[in-house]
Design a protein around this motif. Structure first.
Motif, PDB file in Angstrom:
ATOM      1  N   ILE A  48       0.836  -1.214   0.000  1.00  0.00           N
ATOM      2  CA  ILE A  48       0.000   0.000   0.000  1.00  0.00           C
ATOM      3  C   ILE A  48       0.867   1.260   0.000  1.00  0.00           C
ATOM      4  CG2 ILE A  48      -0.262   0.199   2.500  1.00  0.00           C
ATOM      5  CD1 ILE A  48      -3.203   1.035   1.862  1.00  0.00           C
ATOM      6  N   TRP A  49       2.056   1.138   0.511  1.00  0.00           N
ATOM      7  CA  TRP A  49       2.972   2.280   0.567  1.00  0.00           C
ATOM      8  C   TRP A  49       3.735   2.447  -0.744  1.00  0.00           C
ATOM      9  CZ3 TRP A  49       3.270   5.451   4.847  1.00  0.00           C
ATOM     10  CH2 TRP A  49       2.593   5.006   5.994  1.00  0.00           C
ATOM     11  N   GLY A  50       3.789   1.391  -1.544  1.00  0.00           N
ATOM     12  CA  GLY A  50       4.556   1.445  -2.788  1.00  0.00           C
ATOM     13  C   GLY A  50       6.052   1.503  -2.538  1.00  0.00           C
ATOM     14  N   LEU A  51       6.485   0.902  -1.436  1.00  0.00           N
ATOM     15  CA  LEU A  51       7.895   0.938  -1.045  1.00  0.00           C
ATOM     16  C   LEU A  51       8.412  -0.473  -0.810  1.00  0.00           C
ATOM     17  CD1 LEU A  51       7.586   3.699   1.705  1.00  0.00           C
ATOM     18  CD2 LEU A  51       8.604   4.014  -0.559  1.00  0.00           C
ATOM     19  N   THR A  52       9.689  -0.663  -1.060  1.00  0.00           N
ATOM     20  CA  THR A  52      10.335  -1.896  -0.641  1.00  0.00           C
ATOM     21  C   THR A  52      10.728  -1.742   0.826  1.00  0.00           C
ATOM     22  OG1 THR A  52      12.574  -1.157  -1.181  1.00  0.00           O
ATOM     23  CG2 THR A  52      11.302  -2.230  -2.963  1.00  0.00           C
ATOM     24  N   ARG A  53      11.053  -2.827   1.463  1.00  0.00           N
ATOM     25  CA  ARG A  53      11.492  -2.773   2.863  1.00  0.00           C
ATOM     26  C   ARG A  53      12.758  -1.921   2.985  1.00  0.00           C
ATOM     27  NH1 ARG A  53       8.992  -4.922   6.324  1.00  0.00           N
ATOM     28  NH2 ARG A  53       8.128  -6.609   5.090  1.00  0.00           N
ATOM     29  N   ASP A  54      13.673  -2.051   2.020  1.00  0.00           N
ATOM     30  CA  ASP A  54      14.900  -1.263   2.051  1.00  0.00           C
ATOM     31  C   ASP A  54      14.603   0.232   1.905  1.00  0.00           C
ATOM     32  OD1 ASP A  54      17.906  -1.267   2.072  1.00  0.00           O
ATOM     33  OD2 ASP A  54      17.540  -0.257   0.153  1.00  0.00           O
ATOM     34  N   GLN A  55      13.733   0.587   0.965  1.00  0.00           N
ATOM     35  CA  GLN A  55      13.370   2.004   0.812  1.00  0.00           C
ATOM     36  C   GLN A  55      12.746   2.545   2.094  1.00  0.00           C
ATOM     37  OE1 GLN A  55      10.803   1.343  -2.582  1.00  0.00           O
ATOM     38  NE2 GLN A  55      12.143   2.591  -3.902  1.00  0.00           N
ATOM     39  N   ALA A  56      11.845   1.771   2.674  1.00  0.00           N
ATOM     40  CA  ALA A  56      11.151   2.214   3.879  1.00  0.00           C
ATOM     41  C   ALA A  56      12.098   2.384   5.056  1.00  0.00           C
ATOM     42  CB  ALA A  56      10.045   1.220   4.225  1.00  0.00           C
ATOM     43  N   ALA A  57      13.154   1.582   5.104  1.00  0.00           N
ATOM     44  CA  ALA A  57      14.113   1.657   6.216  1.00  0.00           C
ATOM     45  C   ALA A  57      15.016   2.879   6.115  1.00  0.00           C
ATOM     46  CB  ALA A  57      14.956   0.388   6.263  1.00  0.00           C
ATOM     47  N   ARG A  58      15.048   3.524   4.989  1.00  0.00           N
ATOM     48  CA  ARG A  58      15.975   4.638   4.777  1.00  0.00           C
ATOM     49  C   ARG A  58      15.495   5.969   5.337  1.00  0.00           C
ATOM     50  NH1 ARG A  58      20.092   3.863   0.942  1.00  0.00           N
ATOM     51  NH2 ARG A  58      20.084   1.747   0.130  1.00  0.00           N
ATOM     52  N   ARG A  59      14.181   6.096   5.602  1.00  0.00           N
ATOM     53  CA  ARG A  59      13.658   7.367   6.117  1.00  0.00           C
ATOM     54  C   ARG A  59      12.238   7.179   6.623  1.00  0.00           C
ATOM     55  NH1 ARG A  59      12.683  10.985   0.835  1.00  0.00           N
ATOM     56  NH2 ARG A  59      13.495  12.497   2.277  1.00  0.00           N
TER      57      ARG A  59
END
Length: 128
Positions: A48-59
């Protein structure tokens, strides 16, 4: 709580710095019955966020009214939704301060916390 009226905050609960700060906001929001929802990127479906786990962990990411805000912009949206922190949103939202805060967050603080997160993951994997 109506999901369409809820501001959703995505954060890394495994990060001690992130978890400490966001849990303070969560306690405040709960005490005041604010329409805020705090979601751990390690347990939530990120589709739903359109993010990978790595992208989400960055900010930090905030989803409000169908729009996704990241970094300082995410903090501004979050702070604006909490009466106690609106003053901070007004100050950090000023053009020069917003620019400086974004540069510091995007190029120093967030990368440092992300590298710390990766180091913790490597250490956990070595122990496993």
């Amino acid at each position: 709580m109506d999901q369409t009226q809820t501001t959703r905050v995505l954060f890394n609960a495994q990060c001690p710095v992130c978890n400490h700060e966001i849990r303070q906001y969560e306690r405040y929001a709960n005490r005041h019955a604010l329409p805020l929802r705090f979601e751990d990127l390690n347990t939530e479906d990120l589709a739903i966020w359109g993010l990978t786990r790595d992208q989400a962990a960055r900010r930090l990411y905030v989803l409000k009214d169908g729009a996704l805000y990241g970094g300082v912009d995410g903090f501004l949206v979050l702070w604006q939704d909490m009466p106690r922190y609106r003053w901070l949103a007004r100050i950090v939202g000023l053009p020069g301060i917003r620019w400086l805060a974004s540069v510091l967050y995007d190029h120093a603080l967030a990368p440092l916390i992300y590298r710390w997160h990766l180091a913790r993951l490597r250490k956990q994997n070595l122990k496993a």
